[in-house]
Design an enzyme around this catalytic site. Structure first.
Site, PDB file in Angstrom:
ATOM      1  N   LYS A 146      46.879  41.183  25.567  1.00 18.72           N
ATOM      2  CA  LYS A 146      47.648  42.593  24.706  1.00 18.72           C
ATOM      3  C   LYS A 146      48.755  42.362  24.090  1.00 18.72           C
ATOM      4  O   LYS A 146      49.504  42.853  23.396  1.00 18.72           O
ATOM      5  CB  LYS A 146      47.986  43.704  26.035  1.00 18.72           C
ATOM      6  CG  LYS A 146      48.386  45.161  25.195  1.00 18.72           C
ATOM      7  CD  LYS A 146      46.876  45.962  25.321  1.00 18.72           C
ATOM      8  CE  LYS A 146      47.133  46.880  24.448  1.00 18.72           C
ATOM      9  NZ  LYS A 146      46.005  47.284  23.529  1.00 18.72           N
ATOM     10  N   TYR A 171      53.663  39.325  38.814  1.00 19.37           N
ATOM     11  CA  TYR A 171      52.525  39.069  40.014  1.00 19.37           C
ATOM     12  C   TYR A 171      54.129  38.631  41.021  1.00 19.37           C
ATOM     13  O   TYR A 171      54.152  37.988  41.947  1.00 19.37           O
ATOM     14  CB  TYR A 171      51.419  38.925  40.754  1.00 19.37           C
ATOM     15  CG  TYR A 171      50.207  39.353  40.158  1.00 19.37           C
ATOM     16  CD1 TYR A 171      50.485  41.399  39.348  1.00 19.37           C
ATOM     17  CD2 TYR A 171      48.899  39.709  40.985  1.00 19.37           C
ATOM     18  CE1 TYR A 171      49.449  41.591  39.290  1.00 19.37           C
ATOM     19  CE2 TYR A 171      48.246  40.394  40.523  1.00 19.37           C
ATOM     20  CZ  TYR A 171      48.339  41.339  39.934  1.00 19.37           C
ATOM     21  OH  TYR A 171      47.411  42.631  39.146  1.00 19.37           O
ATOM     22  N   ASP A 199      43.395  40.224  37.162  1.00 16.76           N
ATOM     23  CA  ASP A 199      42.771  40.982  38.001  1.00 16.76           C
ATOM     24  C   ASP A 199      41.532  42.134  38.076  1.00 16.76           C
ATOM     25  O   ASP A 199      40.949  42.145  38.798  1.00 16.76           O
ATOM     26  CB  ASP A 199      44.107  41.331  39.019  1.00 16.76           C
ATOM     27  CG  ASP A 199      43.921  41.662  39.967  1.00 16.76           C
ATOM     28  OD1 ASP A 199      42.775  41.271  41.401  1.00 16.76           O
ATOM     29  OD2 ASP A 199      44.856  42.408  41.181  1.00 16.76           O
ATOM     30  N   ASP A 231      41.612  45.771  26.069  1.00 14.66           N
ATOM     31  CA  ASP A 231      41.117  47.226  26.627  1.00 14.66           C
ATOM     32  C   ASP A 231      40.366  46.685  25.659  1.00 14.66           C
ATOM     33  O   ASP A 231      38.973  47.729  26.095  1.00 14.66           O
ATOM     34  CB  ASP A 231      41.902  48.143  25.747  1.00 14.66           C
ATOM     35  CG  ASP A 231      42.491  47.659  24.378  1.00 14.66           C
ATOM     36  OD1 ASP A 231      42.752  46.529  23.770  1.00 14.66           O
ATOM     37  OD2 ASP A 231      43.914  49.050  23.516  1.00 14.66           O
ATOM     38  N   ASP A 254      36.883  42.717  38.320  1.00 10.64           N
ATOM     39  CA  ASP A 254      36.959  43.817  39.169  1.00 10.64           C
ATOM     40  C   ASP A 254      35.992  44.702  38.615  1.00 10.64           C
ATOM     41  O   ASP A 254      34.734  45.183  39.354  1.00 10.64           O
ATOM     42  CB  ASP A 254      38.044  45.141  40.267  1.00 10.64           C
ATOM     43  CG  ASP A 254      38.266  44.572  40.804  1.00 10.64           C
ATOM     44  OD1 ASP A 254      38.488  43.203  41.830  1.00 10.64           O
ATOM     45  OD2 ASP A 254      38.940  45.506  41.837  1.00 10.64           O
TER      46      ASP A 254
END
Ligand code: ATP
Length: 354
Positions: free
Chosen positions: A192, A135, A249, A225, A253
């Site tokens: 990851k 970001y 982020d 994941d 959600d």
């Protein structure tokens, strides 16, 4: 000298302008000793005078306020979203608010889309690194618009940035209890690192080092994941999760979905010892803006989180108890099963938190 805490309010755009007044109403009703100043940084202001953040704006907030309560940014009339980037990311990056704290709590079983899940089963927190990662807007485009176009988005991870986020997660685990009063005990690194070996490797090494300083806390790891799947299959297993900017982020959600939707989720952008900023997880939601239908609970719980951060734990507790009762009695907006409008839902919480 006044003992009141100084709060800067920036409602922003869309439903931010509807839910933040409800949060302010509830703060006042709780009896919290605060002085409030409102700022109009928004798409409206940007369209009127091309100002996103006034000169010295961030320094002024840091100097003059104890905390900032923000709504949301994003307006279809500013397709570049430049004002949102400059205000929101500017605040996170330039005020160095490195820990994005996102509590995930289920207030009532009826709000969770999973079968057989009770409020006691969902009570974890995500600590999202908030100043680095993909970001930061490092990278570029080469040969744009041709078949040879190249787009590069760099993932920036510094030793200092990773370490302070990880340390914040362990400190948080040490200092906070679950809703039922039991101590928090586990910190899980979400990454990851099997595919993103350089950045993931740094997170892994730093996490293991910091974990050694907290022998009483169990350190765990999960790939992002796998974590998404586990969050849906068995959210009971999570306690404190620490992760990078983008994964934080995304997984919050998903976590908001477990809590009853984006309208329920609260967050704080924190730098210990500095002026910190609090904002609901949801965005400006243009399709529902201006209709008095947006759920104010996320913004109200965000205000409670801010008050607790400022030491007003009793006032924060009163607000949380009132929200819980509103949810149980369905004195809420439609998205979580009630029939009230934004203002009326805010009124109910305000009336019951005195
Ligand atoms: P951003 O990228 O700015 O965070 P987003 O793409 O995640 O935004 P939101 O603006 O948060 O999207 O909202 C997406 C949808 O979720 C909205 O259109 C709306 O249907 C629902 N939603 C979000 N917040 C609320 C709320 N407070 N009350 C009710 N519905 C909401």
């Amino acid at each position: 000298m006044s003992q009141k805490k100084r709060i800067a309010i920036i409602p922003g755009d869309g439903i931010g302008r509807e839910v933040i007044p409800e949060a302010v109403k509830v703060i006042t009703a709780s009896g919290a000793a605060v002085e409030i100043a409102t700022f109009d940084w928004s798409a409206e202001r940007f369209l009127a005078d091309a100002v996103t953040v006034p000169p010295d704006g961030f320094a002024m907030l840091g100097r003059e306020f104890d905390a900032i309560l923000v709504g949301a940014f994003g307006d279809p009339r500013v397709p570049s979203n430049i004002h949102a980037k400059e205000i929101l990311l500017g605040m996170r990056f330039k005020m160095d608010l490195y820990a994005n704290v996102r509590p995930v709590r289920l207030l009532d079983a009826s709000l969770c889309p999973l079968k057989g899940i009770e409020p006691k089963d969902i009570d974890f927190v995500v600590i999202r690194e908030n100043t680095e990662g993909v970001y930061v807007d490092a990278g570029g485009i080469f040969k744009q618009g041709t078949v040879d176009e190249v787009a590069i988005q760099e993932d920036i991870n510094t030793r200092k940035g990773v370490e302070r986020a990880v340390r914040y997660a362990f400190d948080y685990c040490e200092r906070h209890h679950k809703q039922d009063g039991s101590p928090r005990k586990r910190v899980l690194l979400c990454d990851k690192s099997n595919a993103m070996t350089y950045s993931g490797g740094l997170w892994q090494r730093v996490f293991k080092e910091v974990a050694r300083e907290y022998p009483q806390i169990t350190a765990e790891h999960m790939y992002v994941d796998a974590l998404c799947m586990q969050m849906v299959r068995d959210p009971r297993q999570f306690d404190v999760i620490v992760t990078n900017n983008m994964f934080g982020d995304i997984i919050t959600d998903l976590a908001a979905g477990l809590q009853g939707g984006l309208g329920m989720a609260a967050s704080g952008n924190i730098h210990p010892g500095k002026t910190s900023m609090f904002e609901p997880v949801h965005g400006s939601a243009p399709p529902i803006a201006g209709k008095n239908v947006a759920n104010p609970v996320g913004a109200i719980l965000t205000a409670a989180m801010m008050l607790a951060h400022l030491g007003m734990v009793m006032e924060a507790g009163k607000i949380e108890a009132s929200v819980l009762e509103a949810v149980r009695q369905k004195k809420t907006t439609q998205d979580i099963g009630g029939v009230l409008g934004t203002r009326e839902a805010g009124d109910w919480v305000a009336e019951h938190c005195g």
